[in-house]
Design a protein around this motif. Sequence first.
Motif, short mmCIF file in Angstrom:
data_model
loop_
_atom_site.label_atom_id
_atom_site.label_comp_id
_atom_site.label_asym_id
_atom_site.label_seq_id
_atom_site.Cartn_x
_atom_site.Cartn_y
_atom_site.Cartn_z
N TYR A 165 -24.28 35.92 -2.72
CA TYR A 165 -23.81 35.59 -1.38
C TYR A 165 -24.26 36.60 -0.32
N ARG A 166 -24.68 37.79 -0.73
CA ARG A 166 -25.09 38.78 0.26
C ARG A 166 -26.59 38.66 0.55
N ALA A 167 -27.39 38.51 -0.50
CA ALA A 167 -28.83 38.34 -0.31
C ALA A 167 -29.11 36.92 0.14
N SER A 168 -30.10 36.76 1.00
CA SER A 168 -30.41 35.43 1.53
C SER A 168 -31.45 34.74 0.68
N GLY A 169 -31.36 33.42 0.61
CA GLY A 169 -32.35 32.63 -0.09
C GLY A 169 -33.51 32.29 0.83
N ASN A 170 -34.55 31.75 0.27
CA ASN A 170 -35.71 31.31 1.04
C ASN A 170 -35.26 30.26 2.05
N LEU A 171 -35.49 30.54 3.33
CA LEU A 171 -34.98 29.68 4.40
C LEU A 171 -35.52 28.26 4.30
N SER A 172 -36.80 28.10 3.98
CA SER A 172 -37.38 26.76 3.89
C SER A 172 -36.75 25.98 2.75
N GLN A 174 -33.30 24.86 3.89
CA GLN A 174 -33.43 23.70 4.77
C GLN A 174 -33.79 22.43 4.00
N LYS A 175 -34.55 22.61 2.92
CA LYS A 175 -34.91 21.46 2.08
C LYS A 175 -33.66 20.87 1.45
N ILE A 176 -32.79 21.76 0.94
CA ILE A 176 -31.52 21.28 0.37
C ILE A 176 -30.69 20.59 1.44
N ARG A 177 -30.68 21.17 2.62
CA ARG A 177 -29.92 20.56 3.73
C ARG A 177 -30.40 19.12 3.98
N LEU A 178 -31.70 18.93 4.03
CA LEU A 178 -32.25 17.60 4.28
C LEU A 178 -31.91 16.63 3.15
N ASP A 206 -33.23 28.96 -7.78
CA ASP A 206 -32.91 30.18 -7.04
C ASP A 206 -31.44 30.14 -6.61
N ILE A 207 -30.61 30.97 -7.23
CA ILE A 207 -29.19 30.99 -6.93
C ILE A 207 -28.92 31.34 -5.48
N HIS A 208 -29.77 32.17 -4.88
CA HIS A 208 -29.56 32.58 -3.49
C HIS A 208 -29.79 31.41 -2.52
N VAL A 209 -30.59 30.45 -2.93
CA VAL A 209 -30.78 29.25 -2.10
C VAL A 209 -29.50 28.41 -2.11
N LEU A 210 -28.85 28.34 -3.26
CA LEU A 210 -27.59 27.59 -3.35
C LEU A 210 -26.50 28.27 -2.52
N THR A 211 -26.35 29.58 -2.68
CA THR A 211 -25.32 30.28 -1.91
C THR A 211 -25.64 30.24 -0.42
N GLY A 212 -26.92 30.32 -0.09
CA GLY A 212 -27.32 30.22 1.32
C GLY A 212 -27.00 28.86 1.91
N SER A 213 -27.15 27.82 1.11
CA SER A 213 -26.85 26.47 1.57
C SER A 213 -25.36 26.29 1.80
#
Length: 244
Positions: A80-87, A90-94, A109-116
Amino acid sequence: MLEDFHSPQYTSSNTDLESLGRTPPAARHATRNKHKDEPVFGRKLEEVCPATSPRVPDFVVACVKEIESSEENMCTDGLYRASGNLSQVQKIRLEIDQNNLSVMENNTDIHVLTGSLKLFFRELKEPLIPCSMFDRVLAACSIKPREAKIKEFRDIVQALPQCNRDTLKYLLEHLLRVTQYSERNRMHTANLAIVFGPTLLWAPAEQAHNIAIDCIQQNNVVDILLNDFKEIFTEDNPKGKKKA
């Protein structure tokens, strides 16, 4: 507990600076381009919650379950502290906006999930702890003695709309499970509070607040909600009611 934030690893571009309260959501919402409402992200919470209890958005439940699906995920350093790949976020968001919840199962990538998940709460039109309660909940942090403070927090939680109360409880339960792995992931309660303070509550846009002071107080709110979770969310045997 907070010294980890000052290590080189977490002051690099891998740090989710937005989570640390550097960007107030209200300011971001004021400038966000609003062409049309998305199906899931950027909505009012009640619009994306099921009609029956517990009223927690399907995306939040699916995302939390995927994060908790392995011990390896929960032990990830800086969860939850480190950020996932922004793109990728956004892909998960879409995909989620197209009702494709399975996209999270295919993510490695767990950081993409937490970032989402953090993005979902940041993008809500109204924060999980509504703006109308912002001043009250910040003031509650300073109440003494402790018993009176806990009672005020309990009253605030009970005053939340059901979807907000159910979702807040669900999220806090998840974050408490994250802290159970704190020796590995270094995400103690105080660190999670820093991440989620400005994500779960922010001042109404028209209020001219001291942003730096607000961020500290926002963190305090989440810290108290986590540390005193059982007492704040207790619904068993309310005063004056006999046990069955």
